[in-house]
Motif scaffolding. Sequence first.
Motif, PDB file in Angstrom:
ATOM      1  N   ILE A  38       0.841  -1.204   0.000  1.00 27.85           N
ATOM      2  CA  ILE A  38       0.000   0.000   0.000  1.00 27.85           C
ATOM      3  C   ILE A  38       0.873   1.250   0.000  1.00 27.85           C
ATOM      4  O   ILE A  38       0.621   2.200  -0.742  1.00 27.85           O
ATOM      5  N   GLY A  39       1.943   1.247   0.809  1.00 30.20           N
ATOM      6  CA  GLY A  39       2.850   2.396   0.846  1.00 30.20           C
ATOM      7  C   GLY A  39       3.536   2.648  -0.481  1.00 30.20           C
ATOM      8  O   GLY A  39       3.599   3.790  -0.963  1.00 30.20           O
ATOM      9  N   VAL A  40       4.048   1.608  -1.104  1.00 31.88           N
ATOM     10  CA  VAL A  40       4.719   1.751  -2.404  1.00 31.88           C
ATOM     11  C   VAL A  40       3.703   2.152  -3.472  1.00 31.88           C
ATOM     12  O   VAL A  40       4.008   2.960  -4.354  1.00 31.88           O
ATOM     13  N   SER A  41       2.511   1.610  -3.382  1.00 37.19           N
ATOM     14  CA  SER A  41       1.456   1.962  -4.339  1.00 37.19           C
ATOM     15  C   SER A  41       1.164   3.457  -4.296  1.00 37.19           C
ATOM     16  O   SER A  41       1.012   4.092  -5.345  1.00 37.19           O
ATOM     17  N   ILE A  42       1.144   4.014  -3.100  1.00 35.71           N
ATOM     18  CA  ILE A  42       0.911   5.454  -2.954  1.00 35.71           C
ATOM     19  C   ILE A  42       2.120   6.233  -3.472  1.00 35.71           C
ATOM     20  O   ILE A  42       1.966   7.194  -4.228  1.00 35.71           O
ATOM     21  N   ASP A  43       3.331   5.805  -3.068  1.00 34.17           N
ATOM     22  CA  ASP A  43       4.563   6.490  -3.508  1.00 34.17           C
ATOM     23  C   ASP A  43       4.702   6.496  -5.029  1.00 34.17           C
ATOM     24  O   ASP A  43       5.095   7.491  -5.623  1.00 34.17           O
ATOM     25  N   PHE A  50      -6.151  -1.102 -10.284  1.00 40.09           N
ATOM     26  CA  PHE A  50      -6.528  -2.162 -11.218  1.00 40.09           C
ATOM     27  C   PHE A  50      -5.461  -2.470 -12.277  1.00 40.09           C
ATOM     28  O   PHE A  50      -5.670  -3.358 -13.103  1.00 40.09           O
ATOM     29  N   THR A  51      -4.348  -1.755 -12.269  1.00 39.70           N
ATOM     30  CA  THR A  51      -3.291  -2.097 -13.207  1.00 39.70           C
ATOM     31  C   THR A  51      -2.079  -2.730 -12.524  1.00 39.70           C
ATOM     32  O   THR A  51      -1.453  -3.610 -13.105  1.00 39.70           O
ATOM     33  N   THR A  52      -1.737  -2.315 -11.306  1.00 40.64           N
ATOM     34  CA  THR A  52      -0.530  -2.841 -10.666  1.00 40.64           C
ATOM     35  C   THR A  52      -0.761  -3.323  -9.238  1.00 40.64           C
ATOM     36  O   THR A  52      -0.358  -4.432  -8.899  1.00 40.64           O
ATOM     37  N   THR A  53      -1.393  -2.521  -8.417  1.00 45.08           N
ATOM     38  CA  THR A  53      -1.498  -2.839  -6.981  1.00 45.08           C
ATOM     39  C   THR A  53      -2.116  -4.204  -6.744  1.00 45.08           C
ATOM     40  O   THR A  53      -1.614  -4.985  -5.935  1.00 45.08           O
ATOM     41  N   TRP A  54      -3.179  -4.529  -7.438  1.00 47.28           N
ATOM     42  CA  TRP A  54      -3.852  -5.807  -7.191  1.00 47.28           C
ATOM     43  C   TRP A  54      -2.945  -6.983  -7.524  1.00 47.28           C
ATOM     44  O   TRP A  54      -3.006  -8.027  -6.878  1.00 47.28           O
TER      45      TRP A  54
END
Length: 101
Positions: free
Chosen positions: A62-67, A73-77
């Motif tokens: 979640i932290g890297v996803s925000i950074d 729907f393209t990377t985080t999941w």
Amino acid sequence: MTHLLKTNTGRLRIAGFLEGISLLILIFVGVPMKYYFDSPMVTKIAGPIHGVLFLLFILGTIGVSIDQKWKFFTTTWKVLLASFIPFGTFYIDKTILSKLK
């Protein structure tokens, strides 16, 4: 190795590696020992360790996803899903995380 500890991405990569190893130990050592040899010791020890590593991986993702401003729907999941699949965190590290700054 110490350079990995300086960034959120580096810490996520380390957490992913450790989480992946702990999942493999549980699946390929702990579960057979528990159910085929009636010896639950590995799962009693590795289970809670894996749980903590799993949570660290989820929070790190979640932290890297925000950074990195990932779209869910393209990377985080994909990164989140990897923590549920044996060898998944290693694949995600090679294909996504190793390419980040």
